[in-house]
Design a protein around this motif. Sequence first.
Motif, mmCIF file in Angstrom:
data_model
loop_
_atom_site.group_PDB
_atom_site.id
_atom_site.type_symbol
_atom_site.label_atom_id
_atom_site.label_comp_id
_atom_site.label_asym_id
_atom_site.label_seq_id
_atom_site.Cartn_x
_atom_site.Cartn_y
_atom_site.Cartn_z
ATOM 1 N N VAL A 63 23.210 -53.564 -21.508
ATOM 2 C CA VAL A 63 22.472 -53.205 -22.709
ATOM 3 C C VAL A 63 23.187 -52.402 -23.602
ATOM 4 O O VAL A 63 24.011 -51.340 -23.186
ATOM 5 N N SER A 64 22.900 -52.510 -24.773
ATOM 6 C CA SER A 64 24.007 -51.749 -25.751
ATOM 7 C C SER A 64 23.212 -50.437 -25.977
ATOM 8 O O SER A 64 22.202 -50.307 -26.256
ATOM 9 N N GLY A 65 24.047 -49.391 -25.997
ATOM 10 C CA GLY A 65 23.644 -48.047 -25.954
ATOM 11 C C GLY A 65 23.903 -47.629 -27.521
ATOM 12 O O GLY A 65 24.179 -48.374 -28.239
ATOM 13 N N PRO A 66 24.031 -46.154 -27.620
ATOM 14 C CA PRO A 66 24.033 -45.743 -28.953
ATOM 15 C C PRO A 66 25.281 -46.343 -29.709
ATOM 16 O O PRO A 66 26.388 -46.572 -28.890
ATOM 17 N N ALA A 67 25.368 -46.664 -30.762
ATOM 18 C CA ALA A 67 26.557 -47.292 -31.817
ATOM 19 C C ALA A 67 27.022 -48.380 -30.906
ATOM 20 O O ALA A 67 28.170 -48.765 -31.283
#
Length: 961
Positions: A886-890
């Motif tokens: 899952v893509s996180g911050p930025a």
Amino acid sequence: MSHVATYLTDLAPGSGRRTPPRSRLRTDAPELSLDGEWDFRWSAAGEPDGEWGTLPVPAHWVLHGLRDGAAPYGRPQYTNVQFPFPIDPPHVPDENPVGDYRRTFDRPDWDTATVLLRLDGVESVYRVALNGTEVGVGKGSRLVQEFDVTDLLVPGPNELTVRVHQWSSMSYVEDQDQWWLPGIFRSVTLLSRPRDGLDDVWLRTGYSDGRGSVDPEITGTFPVTVSIPELGVERRFDAASDVTTVDVGPVEPWTAETPRLYDATVSSPGETVSLRLGFRTVAIEGERFLVNGRPVTFRGMNRHETHPERGRVFAEQARADLLRMKRHNVNAVRTSHYPPHHRVLELCDELGFWVVLENDLETHGFEFVGWRGNPSDDPAWEDVYLDRIARTVERDKNHACVVMWSLGNEAGTGRNLAATAHWVHRRDPERPVHYEGDHTAAYTDVYSRMYPSPAEVAAICADSGEVPGLSAVETQRVRARPFVMCEYAHAMGNGPGALDTYDAQADASPRHHGGFIWEWRDHGILTRTADGTPYYAYGGDFGEVVHDGNFVMDGMVLPDDTPTPGLAEFAAVSAPVVVVARPGSLEITNRYHSVDTAHLRFVAVVEDDGVMREETELAVPSVPAGESATVALPAWKPAPDAETWVTVRAELAADAPWAARGHVVSHAQFAVAQPARPSRPPQQVRRADTAGDAEFDEHTGRLRRLFGLDVDGPRLELWRAPTDNDRGIANDSADRRSSESRWRERGLDRLVHRVVSVDPHGPVVRVRVGAANSARTVDVTYRWTVADEVALQAEIVPSPDWDCTWPRVGVRFDLPPQLRHATWFGTGPRESYPDSTRAALVGRFAADLDELNVRYSRPQETGHRAGLRTVEIGDDTGVRLRLRTVSGPAGRRPGFTLAAHTPHELDRARHPHELPPPTRTHLFVDDAVHGLGSAACGVEVAPEHSLWPGARAFGMVFEAP
Ligand code: IPT
């Protein structure tokens, strides 16, 4: 009266019928090779008096039989700086192995004035006799020696004997960081020197304004004719006094990029020698090191002579290795730390490398006694020093590739080194003198440093402020010279990091002329364990009394020829053409010394989620050396539901002698757009079934089964098997401790876990992690969602008192051992770490466990691939598990490692064969990892690439196959 032969401890550079050093030339005068099986007998101490066996020449006697685990003639010893005998110069112990060599040959039927016996390399001191009469004593292990044996030859069979001693006074000046490998390890040859022949020839070449010149220095019988047929040059000199410089007219220059050679011959009435000439002019102008008037940046390797079975015996493997260097954007070689086999210079002329040719001289062990008694500053050793440099320079002076002479390595400093510098300046004023130990540039022409920190490099390249450790006057002096790093970026084990930092510094300063990686190859020696398992040995594996362990395994290429990820990173960072690609434009900077980019084609590849959409050749005008150009790129559309990446490759447009057409010299990438990822996985993925697809242990909350697979996890992991760099104490470390010792002190290698709570709804599992006798903790919350899919969110909160970096922060899952294959969309194909990212591209890749992890001779951390999007893991029957991050911050995403061993298992093993048989495949999903650095010999991981404890959260989703 000592029983020890005086030549073992005297400070003469040799004795007897030695003849003066001269060029290594191809001649039409007959030669007789004496290589082959010789009679041999050996003793560990004192005169050999046992039975004669046989041993090949060239070979090192300690390697004889070793690949099969036998050691009839002693064993190799490895030390770096340490002397493996008492520091009692010029003496050596009585326990001094001796090898007696003997063979007969028939006197050739030569009509000849003189017959010379040439020994190309014998370690360390030897006495030669012919038909029972002493010929002389030879010294200088990696230096050629000729003896005049004319009047000792008899018609018919002649008996030649060579007694070789492992240790001698010369061992004190041959203390290089390598295996001690005694024996006749280079060829032995009988040379006929014809009447009216050529004693020596030096054709100094020059190049300027498109024209070449030859300035001959010839000793022998005149008249002498110099011809270069291809240039229509034929000049006859009737006497030595007639010899003048010859203008040869328009030529193509020699450079490392255009290794253009012209065949030449030099003939006297009795002999013709042939040479291959490269026209080039080396000069220093102020702070610039120039060849043909243009600055050179060394993107080089330190090259030792080493082979897992042959040791320093030359093997044609050298050519394959040099080709491998060319393919990895290496343009220079420092012949650390002695003149190599003469073939290496021929190959460097032919393939194109800038060569720094180093003398066979190192007295490093005197460092342990504060340099007291260092031969470099003791007048008694002056002859030895002058003899060595003369033999180095004279043999190889005709080679176009040699652009600098190096006085030696790590020999402290002193008057004898200054004397050798003066000797070179007189003998060969054109080529600059290098020696790193001249820390204040008192007698050398370039300022050289090893393992400088980027901060020190910045100070050297600046025009004001201090250079650490130098006075104001010295600072001025070193800044007035070209700067080189004769060694930097120690390639031991996994690493080095920060190659891009050093490269950017070399680009930014005209004073900075680049450097040479330490070093090209591991020196592992192939042998067997008692039960017959083959492995590559390093220091300590042969029971040495003192040794330096695996410090000899510090190459960019493993002993079995496998290039390391460090070499791929070097190739990416050192690209001669820098390509910067961004939406709409492509910028190309030509960093070649002198060639334009016409030999390259530029290709753009567009991929959606790593699947090829199109490949286009770009119209790019030829960019001259030293210049840049910007061209427009087509506006590619993003794919609606995928990540679209454009990769631009600069590749060879036609076959080169060192790589085929299509070989990639440089690459760059950019994302066309990063649309929000679809919330649903691709259609073929089956929905998870809450009941059966994920089973958790009700007490520990850990996964037991996932999509029918036996799975155990997650388990927080902060430990990695220390890399050699993690184990090293960085030269810029404030507290003189390694990362490894800080980590072990904090218990990161022995974390224990306590389940705090398991909430079956989710489930949500809380775990506290800590180490014995430590109050530092890490609280982990694993939040599972088993609904349409099996999703995990891991939240990590360390207690505030952590005071050291972490090797990694991630979770581990143990999978069935049959799961050995991975196909992923992320970065690859090789591993990457925060300070070694330039070789990695975003794309779709596949590999199995063996390819995913590097088999370092000392097991350690390997295999992290950053920026994972999806991975499919399978066995021989197909895909068994899918995971997407899952893509996180930025847009940050975790990376992954798939390994057959845990960090703890890797950590415990000293060699790969000591690893236990794999019982599980371990999948690590790491939110972050610590950088690599170069602390094994160099600097710490830079702060921006260090992993400091902190609160973090990261997520992943498991999908059924
Ligand atoms: C440097 C040596 O010159 C080189 O031979 C090798 O030993 C290298 O280190 C480390 O592998 S000297 C060191 C004191 C920086």
